[in-house]
Design a protein around this motif. Structure first.
Motif, short mmCIF file in Angstrom:
data_model
loop_
_atom_site.label_atom_id
_atom_site.label_comp_id
_atom_site.label_asym_id
_atom_site.label_seq_id
_atom_site.Cartn_x
_atom_site.Cartn_y
_atom_site.Cartn_z
N GLY A 131 -7.86 70.75 -9.35
CA GLY A 131 -7.36 71.08 -10.86
C GLY A 131 -6.64 70.35 -11.88
N SER A 132 -6.87 70.37 -13.02
CA SER A 132 -5.69 69.51 -13.84
C SER A 132 -5.29 70.76 -14.97
CB SER A 132 -6.97 68.64 -14.65
OG SER A 132 -7.71 69.55 -15.08
N ILE A 133 -4.63 70.05 -16.20
CA ILE A 133 -3.57 70.58 -16.39
C ILE A 133 -4.07 69.72 -18.03
CG2 ILE A 133 -1.54 71.37 -17.90
CD1 ILE A 133 -0.50 72.66 -15.22
N ALA A 134 -4.52 70.22 -18.94
CA ALA A 134 -4.96 69.45 -20.11
C ALA A 134 -3.91 69.72 -21.56
CB ALA A 134 -6.39 68.91 -20.22
N LEU A 135 -3.22 68.91 -21.94
CA LEU A 135 -2.87 69.89 -23.47
C LEU A 135 -3.02 69.46 -24.39
CD1 LEU A 135 0.90 69.14 -22.43
CD2 LEU A 135 -0.94 71.17 -21.72
N VAL A 136 -3.29 70.02 -25.82
CA VAL A 136 -3.56 69.56 -26.99
C VAL A 136 -2.63 68.72 -27.36
CG1 VAL A 136 -3.83 70.36 -29.40
CG2 VAL A 136 -4.25 71.69 -27.58
N GLU A 137 -3.02 67.35 -28.11
CA GLU A 137 -2.18 66.15 -29.02
C GLU A 137 -3.32 66.20 -30.23
OE1 GLU A 137 -1.95 62.69 -26.37
OE2 GLU A 137 -0.46 64.38 -25.16
N ASP A 138 -2.50 66.27 -30.94
CA ASP A 138 -3.41 66.25 -32.34
C ASP A 138 -4.94 66.75 -32.03
OD1 ASP A 138 -1.54 65.08 -33.40
OD2 ASP A 138 -1.75 63.13 -33.14
N ASP A 139 -5.75 65.97 -32.08
CA ASP A 139 -7.00 67.13 -32.08
C ASP A 139 -7.71 66.08 -30.82
OD1 ASP A 139 -7.71 67.62 -34.72
OD2 ASP A 139 -8.29 66.40 -35.71
N GLU A 140 -6.84 65.73 -29.62
CA GLU A 140 -7.31 65.92 -28.88
C GLU A 140 -6.81 66.28 -27.60
OE1 GLU A 140 -8.46 61.09 -28.49
OE2 GLU A 140 -6.98 61.71 -29.05
N LEU A 141 -7.77 66.72 -26.55
CA LEU A 141 -7.17 67.93 -25.51
C LEU A 141 -7.08 66.40 -24.09
CD1 LEU A 141 -6.95 70.38 -24.41
CD2 LEU A 141 -8.64 70.63 -23.79
N THR A 176 -14.12 73.07 -22.21
CA THR A 176 -12.83 73.44 -22.15
C THR A 176 -12.14 73.18 -24.10
OG1 THR A 176 -13.06 70.38 -23.08
CG2 THR A 176 -12.62 71.25 -20.80
N TRP A 177 -12.74 72.92 -24.87
CA TRP A 177 -12.31 73.13 -25.98
C TRP A 177 -12.51 74.55 -26.34
CZ3 TRP A 177 -8.66 71.75 -29.66
CH2 TRP A 177 -7.98 70.44 -29.18
N GLN A 178 -13.99 75.31 -26.35
CA GLN A 178 -13.93 76.59 -26.37
C GLN A 178 -12.91 76.88 -25.58
OE1 GLN A 178 -18.59 77.95 -25.74
NE2 GLN A 178 -19.19 75.74 -26.05
N VAL A 179 -12.95 76.78 -24.60
CA VAL A 179 -11.46 77.56 -23.65
C VAL A 179 -10.56 78.13 -24.56
CG1 VAL A 179 -10.94 78.12 -21.87
CG2 VAL A 179 -12.48 77.97 -21.19
N VAL A 180 -9.79 76.86 -25.06
CA VAL A 180 -8.73 76.50 -25.81
C VAL A 180 -9.15 77.22 -26.83
CG1 VAL A 180 -6.66 74.51 -27.21
CG2 VAL A 180 -8.34 74.20 -25.03
N GLU A 181 -9.77 76.99 -27.92
CA GLU A 181 -9.61 77.72 -29.18
C GLU A 181 -10.35 79.29 -29.50
OE1 GLU A 181 -12.30 74.73 -31.00
OE2 GLU A 181 -11.16 73.97 -31.92
N THR A 182 -10.79 79.53 -28.13
CA THR A 182 -10.85 81.20 -28.54
C THR A 182 -9.85 81.72 -28.06
OG1 THR A 182 -11.76 80.78 -26.41
CG2 THR A 182 -13.46 80.92 -28.46
N GLY A 183 -9.18 81.18 -26.73
CA GLY A 183 -7.70 81.83 -25.98
C GLY A 183 -8.69 82.60 -24.97
N GLU A 184 -9.98 82.12 -24.68
CA GLU A 184 -10.65 83.38 -23.28
C GLU A 184 -11.26 82.32 -22.40
OE1 GLU A 184 -10.83 86.21 -23.81
OE2 GLU A 184 -10.12 86.53 -25.78
N PRO A 185 -10.33 83.20 -20.96
CA PRO A 185 -11.47 82.29 -20.21
C PRO A 185 -12.37 81.54 -19.89
CG PRO A 185 -9.44 83.47 -19.79
CD PRO A 185 -9.49 84.14 -21.15
N PHE A 186 -13.22 80.90 -18.60
CA PHE A 186 -14.66 81.00 -18.97
C PHE A 186 -14.21 80.38 -17.26
CE2 PHE A 186 -17.96 78.22 -17.96
CZ PHE A 186 -19.50 78.97 -18.49
N MET A 187 -15.23 81.63 -16.89
CA MET A 187 -15.74 80.95 -15.25
C MET A 187 -17.16 80.73 -15.47
SD MET A 187 -15.18 83.23 -11.55
CE MET A 187 -15.34 85.34 -13.02
N SER A 188 -17.01 79.64 -14.68
CA SER A 188 -18.98 79.69 -14.49
C SER A 188 -19.39 79.60 -12.03
CB SER A 188 -18.97 77.91 -13.78
OG SER A 188 -20.80 77.66 -13.73
N ARG A 189 -19.59 80.06 -11.77
CA ARG A 189 -20.19 80.63 -11.29
C ARG A 189 -20.57 79.54 -9.63
NH1 ARG A 189 -17.76 85.50 -8.34
NH2 ARG A 189 -17.24 87.05 -10.80
N ASP A 190 -21.78 79.21 -10.94
CA ASP A 190 -22.39 78.17 -10.33
C ASP A 190 -22.57 76.86 -11.69
OD1 ASP A 190 -24.28 75.88 -9.85
OD2 ASP A 190 -25.59 77.40 -8.31
#
Length: 410
Positions: free
Chosen positions: A51-61, A86-100
């Motif tokens: 796993g990882s944790i990414a943070l927004v820095e200006d226009d980059e994750l 990844t950006w879609q998750v950040v900007e929509t504020g909605e989780p995303f899960m892919s089972r495959d």
């Protein structure tokens, strides 16, 4: 009752992790330590591979912490703001899960991750309604996560949001303070020399113009012109510096013809440096790029001026413009004092000047910092590297305007 025990254990582990995050945030632990510890603890609670944790820095994750077999290639990755999952998750504020992920068409970055990852769950870190980061977990096993995992990670990111936001605000305040100091330093020191020169020579011309030899008068006028140009460039750089201090370097992204801008800038530098030989080469049919003309020219002139300033008289300076992938690329090549390969990133930091550059010529140490701020604000990238055989290469790219037709070079 047997089925309820894992739920109780997991709930207790989650509560303990939230408490640990809060305790670490209240103490003296660094943010990256908190992020890494959070991921390590999650490995005990959830069936994840990494796993990882990414943070927004200006226009980059930017990935700030990572665990698992893909951690080495993930740590430090930067994703430009765009349509990536990844950006879609950040900007929509909605989780995303892919089972495959293979079936869902999710493409992880990194060779190992692309080959082995099968399940993926990304949950946004949100503070005051704004996405400020992302916590993702992954697995090499398909269908590794469920809705309960989404809820658990959601609880964790709520606890993380406070420390992340606090650290971000502290970093922004510290950066603004450094830029304010830089602004005051440049005003008090760097502006003084050209102003003093212009004032002194102008006063001399007014008082002694009729008695001065023609050659002395010509030299005085040329010196005034050179210092006025230096003052103009410093003012342009200070304007960008003041915007960077406020945390926003905003530029328009309109179609511009980079070949025309570069040709004009090189012609202006030829007049300033008559003892240098400039060679400009532009690929035919260059398409327009997205950017702002005045800022693109400011960057070009900064790079070409540096090449001339740190080169010996009668040497050649090449300015080459071509296309690489979906970008226009400009390279400025010289045979000057060169740069150390270990300095290539530091060169674009505010105030940094290499020892060899400081010995060769005076400078404020803000020009290359300004170049990076402007180019990245226009969606491009900038670089520096030593040149084989001596000298340096400085360059940048700007994205091609894909909606425009190529225009032949004139």
């Amino acid at each position: 009752m047997a089925k309820s025990e894992p739920v109780i254990d997991r709930s207790l582990a989650t509560a303990q992790l939230v408490l640990e995050i809060a305790t670490a945030a209240a103490g003296e632990a660094e943010l990256d330590e908190i992020l890494r510890a959070t991921l390590d603890r999650l490995r005990i609670v959830l069936p994840l591979t990494g796993g990882s944790i990414a943070l927004v820095e200006d226009d980059e994750l930017v990935i700030r912490a990572a665990v698992g077999p893909f951690a080495e290639e993930a740590l430090g990755q930067r994703a430009k703001r765009g349509t990536a999952r990844t950006w879609q998750v950040v900007e929509t504020g909605e989780p995303f899960m892919s089972r495959d992920i293979q079936a869902d068409g999710v493409r992880p970055r990194g060779v190992k991750a692309a080959a082995q990852m099968r399940s993926w769950l990304g949950v946004p870190i949100v503070r005051k309604g704004k996405g400020i980061g992302l916590l993702e977990i992954d697995s090499t096993v398909p269908d590794a996560f469920d809705e309960g995992d989404v809820e658990l990670v959601g609880t964790i990111v709520k606890a993380l949001a406070g420390p992340v936001d606090l650290a971000g605000r502290y970093a922004a305040e510290r950066r603004a303070g450094l830029l304010r100091d830089a602004f005051i330093g440049v005003i008090s020191h760097e502006l003084r020399t050209p102003i003093t020169t212009i004032y002194g020579l102008s006063k001399m011309l007014r008082q002694r113009d009729d008695r001065m030899p023609p050659e002395s008068r010509k030299e005085a006028i040329e010196d005034i012109e050179a210092e006025a140009d230096r003052l103009h460039r410093l003012a342009e750089d200070l304007l960008v510096l003041s915007r960077a201090e406020a945390g926003r370097v905003e530029v328009s992204r309109e179609p511009i013809l980079l070949s025309h801008i570069v040709r004009r800038a090189v012609a202006a530098e030829e007049l300033r440096w008559p003892d240098r030989h400039f060679l400009f080469e532009a690929m035919r049919g260059l398409p327009p790029v997205l950017g702002e003309e005045i800022y693109a020219e400011q960057v070009v002139r900064n790079l070409v001026t540096n090449a001339a300033k740190y080169s010996e008289p009668e040497t050649e300076i090449q300015v080459i413009l071509d296309v690489v992938d979906e970008d226009c690329r400009l390279r400025v090549l010289d045979r000057g004092i060169g740069i150390d390969g270990d300095d290539t990133e530091q060169l674009f930091e505010l105030f940094y000047r290499s020892p060899s550059a400081a010995r060769h010529a005076a400078g404020a140490g803000i020009g290359l910092f300004v170049c990076r701020q402007l180019i990245e604000a226009m969606g491009g990238r900038v670089w520096a590297k030593p040149r084989e055989g001596g000298g340096s290469e400085f360059g940048f790219t700007l994205p091609i305007d894909i909606e425009s037709d190529p225009i032949p070079s004139v």
